[in-house]
Design an enzyme around this catalytic site. Sequence first.
Site, mmCIF file in Angstrom:
data_model
loop_
_atom_site.group_PDB
_atom_site.id
_atom_site.type_symbol
_atom_site.label_atom_id
_atom_site.label_comp_id
_atom_site.label_asym_id
_atom_site.label_seq_id
_atom_site.Cartn_x
_atom_site.Cartn_y
_atom_site.Cartn_z
ATOM 1 N N HIS A 192 0.825 -1.209 0.000
ATOM 2 C CA HIS A 192 0.000 0.000 0.000
ATOM 3 C C HIS A 192 0.855 1.254 0.000
ATOM 4 O O HIS A 192 0.687 2.144 0.837
ATOM 5 C CB HIS A 192 -0.966 -0.004 1.191
ATOM 6 C CG HIS A 192 -2.204 0.798 0.955
ATOM 7 N ND1 HIS A 192 -2.676 1.732 1.848
ATOM 8 C CD2 HIS A 192 -3.071 0.821 -0.088
ATOM 9 C CE1 HIS A 192 -3.783 2.286 1.373
ATOM 10 N NE2 HIS A 192 -4.044 1.752 0.195
ATOM 11 N N HIS A 227 -1.894 1.994 12.884
ATOM 12 C CA HIS A 227 -1.483 1.379 11.613
ATOM 13 C C HIS A 227 -2.026 -0.046 11.588
ATOM 14 O O HIS A 227 -3.228 -0.256 11.568
ATOM 15 C CB HIS A 227 0.041 1.438 11.491
ATOM 16 C CG HIS A 227 0.585 1.030 10.157
ATOM 17 N ND1 HIS A 227 -0.186 0.917 9.022
ATOM 18 C CD2 HIS A 227 1.861 0.701 9.769
ATOM 19 C CE1 HIS A 227 0.577 0.547 8.005
ATOM 20 N NE2 HIS A 227 1.817 0.400 8.433
ATOM 21 N N ARG A 260 -12.095 7.710 19.300
ATOM 22 C CA ARG A 260 -11.608 7.227 18.016
ATOM 23 C C ARG A 260 -12.039 5.773 17.872
ATOM 24 O O ARG A 260 -11.732 4.937 18.725
ATOM 25 C CB ARG A 260 -10.088 7.330 17.935
ATOM 26 C CG ARG A 260 -9.547 6.969 16.562
ATOM 27 C CD ARG A 260 -8.024 6.986 16.539
ATOM 28 N NE ARG A 260 -7.535 6.749 15.196
ATOM 29 C CZ ARG A 260 -7.220 7.700 14.327
ATOM 30 N NH1 ARG A 260 -7.335 8.968 14.674
ATOM 31 N NH2 ARG A 260 -6.788 7.412 13.115
ATOM 32 N N ILE A 261 -12.751 5.466 16.807
ATOM 33 C CA ILE A 261 -13.246 4.108 16.581
ATOM 34 C C ILE A 261 -12.433 3.488 15.455
ATOM 35 O O ILE A 261 -12.483 3.941 14.305
ATOM 36 C CB ILE A 261 -14.746 4.114 16.235
ATOM 37 C CG1 ILE A 261 -15.530 4.782 17.379
ATOM 38 C CG2 ILE A 261 -15.250 2.689 16.008
ATOM 39 C CD1 ILE A 261 -16.982 5.014 17.066
ATOM 40 N N MET A 262 -11.668 2.458 15.783
ATOM 41 C CA MET A 262 -10.789 1.832 14.808
ATOM 42 C C MET A 262 -11.592 1.127 13.715
ATOM 43 O O MET A 262 -12.668 0.592 13.955
ATOM 44 C CB MET A 262 -9.863 0.832 15.509
ATOM 45 C CG MET A 262 -8.910 1.478 16.491
ATOM 46 S SD MET A 262 -7.832 2.685 15.684
ATOM 47 C CE MET A 262 -6.881 3.257 17.092
ATOM 48 N N PHE A 264 -12.314 2.744 10.835
ATOM 49 C CA PHE A 264 -12.976 3.768 10.020
ATOM 50 C C PHE A 264 -11.995 4.890 9.687
ATOM 51 O O PHE A 264 -11.172 5.283 10.505
ATOM 52 C CB PHE A 264 -14.179 4.354 10.754
ATOM 53 C CG PHE A 264 -15.320 3.401 10.919
ATOM 54 C CD1 PHE A 264 -16.280 3.269 9.921
ATOM 55 C CD2 PHE A 264 -15.423 2.618 12.055
ATOM 56 C CE1 PHE A 264 -17.330 2.377 10.071
ATOM 57 C CE2 PHE A 264 -16.467 1.725 12.221
ATOM 58 C CZ PHE A 264 -17.425 1.603 11.221
ATOM 59 N N HIS A 266 -9.325 6.881 6.742
ATOM 60 C CA HIS A 266 -8.003 6.563 6.199
ATOM 61 C C HIS A 266 -7.265 7.841 5.892
ATOM 62 O O HIS A 266 -7.869 8.825 5.445
ATOM 63 C CB HIS A 266 -8.128 5.701 4.932
ATOM 64 C CG HIS A 266 -6.857 5.030 4.540
ATOM 65 N ND1 HIS A 266 -5.882 5.674 3.801
ATOM 66 C CD2 HIS A 266 -6.385 3.777 4.791
ATOM 67 C CE1 HIS A 266 -4.870 4.840 3.619
ATOM 68 N NE2 HIS A 266 -5.148 3.688 4.208
ATOM 69 N N ARG A 275 -10.008 -1.166 -0.996
ATOM 70 C CA ARG A 275 -9.859 -2.598 -0.713
ATOM 71 C C ARG A 275 -11.055 -3.179 0.040
ATOM 72 O O ARG A 275 -11.201 -4.404 0.135
ATOM 73 C CB ARG A 275 -8.578 -2.825 0.102
ATOM 74 C CG ARG A 275 -7.314 -2.347 -0.602
ATOM 75 C CD ARG A 275 -6.144 -2.221 0.365
ATOM 76 N NE ARG A 275 -6.398 -1.181 1.366
ATOM 77 C CZ ARG A 275 -5.554 -0.892 2.357
ATOM 78 N NH1 ARG A 275 -4.420 -1.563 2.474
ATOM 79 N NH2 ARG A 275 -5.847 0.067 3.230
ATOM 80 N N ASP A 317 -9.300 -2.679 7.615
ATOM 81 C CA ASP A 317 -9.275 -3.376 8.898
ATOM 82 C C ASP A 317 -10.669 -3.719 9.419
ATOM 83 O O ASP A 317 -10.818 -4.673 10.196
ATOM 84 C CB ASP A 317 -8.554 -2.523 9.947
ATOM 85 C CG ASP A 317 -7.093 -2.314 9.622
ATOM 86 O OD1 ASP A 317 -6.443 -3.293 9.221
ATOM 87 O OD2 ASP A 317 -6.604 -1.176 9.755
ATOM 88 N N ARG A 361 16.344 12.098 5.219
ATOM 89 C CA ARG A 361 16.695 12.918 6.380
ATOM 90 C C ARG A 361 15.942 14.239 6.291
ATOM 91 O O ARG A 361 16.460 15.236 5.789
ATOM 92 C CB ARG A 361 18.206 13.152 6.384
ATOM 93 C CG ARG A 361 18.844 13.457 7.749
ATOM 94 C CD ARG A 361 18.441 14.794 8.291
ATOM 95 N NE ARG A 361 19.206 15.190 9.467
ATOM 96 C CZ ARG A 361 18.886 16.204 10.234
ATOM 97 N NH1 ARG A 361 17.784 16.924 9.973
ATOM 98 N NH2 ARG A 361 19.634 16.526 11.267
#
Length: 381
Positions: A192, A227, A260-262, A264, A266, A275, A317, A361
């Site tokens: 990705h 992530h 925060r609701i995982m 949802f 991006h 996807r 996810d 860098r």
Amino acid sequence: MSDSQVRKGLNGVISDYTSISKVMPESNSLTYRGYAVEDLVENCSFEEVIYLLWFGELPTTEQLRTFNTTGRSYRSLDAGLISLIHSLPNTCHPMDVLRTAVSYMGTFDPDPFTRDADHIRSIGHNLLAQLPMVVAMDIRRRSGEEIIAPDHNKGIASNFLSMVFGNDDGSVANSADDIRDFERSLILYAEHSFNASTFSARVISSTRSDTYSAITGAIGALKGPLHGGANEFVMHTMLDIDDPNNAADWMGKALDRKERIMGFGHRVYKNGDSRVPSMEKSMRSLAARHRGQKWVHMYESMQEVMEARTGIKPNLDFPAGPAYYMLGFPVDFFTPLFVLARVSGWTAHIVEQFENNALIRPLSAYNGVEEREVVPISERT
């Protein structure tokens, strides 16, 4: 330096070129080497996609046969690694086991600082063969079950399911449909672009460090809940809700609290993760075979509330969490499954970074106190 020049999280910054994958948020699409990911999911094996990521073209029948033979030849674990895994505490996160295993493997690399693409791909083969064995061993040792040896006649997805669940009647490892749905997830998670873990691998590679160090760093980045760890949090949330009839109320209260609701939203996709449709298809397919309609109803209710209240759509996810749960994987192992797929993409990016390397860098904008002189300790207040 003005605030407008500082891009927190490198948001919107284009740091380099890549020919491996293209994320197109404006059209809600993703391609690997020019092929739409949904096309690859429907028509290719995971091994074909790995070959594509590494060499730029889909393999012929003979090329795939040779590629598979090479990859399967690495399916054996060093006795020291087996002992190391068994010595690790059952309380540690499975991602810690993977990170430790990769670091251990790196001590045997005869030429760690080479930039030779074939050598890097051989490391990729080694990891794609051995990390599934590590994960399967870790799952079974935590539940006190005997370790199952790999089958050199099976593909990556099928062999892994066999090592985790065995081959008794009723095992998902004996279901072509279950194997295929799991394999679809591996393809979707394979690559990705410059996500956090891939960028971490490229940063480490840009210093001309070794490939195992780059992969170890990438695993550390992927462990984070912002992530790769998000798929675990998705399922923990669903298990906490428990009853689909409670999902809408739970979501409403969580949004009222600004939690925060995982699963949802991006960083790149603003109109939906490209996807998701493919993974949702597999999730629904698994639910039909494994009496998982409860999770489908909960999924739909949560999605409906989130979109109505915020306009935010699911990411990969969200359907992957319940899909892995219905296959029978322990929730804490969802992120390691992500690793098993993403190693293919990481390997491709490490090769690409070395082919046209520049030390990564970036600059920083200082916002601390102005320059001052040291006061002797006896005079400080």
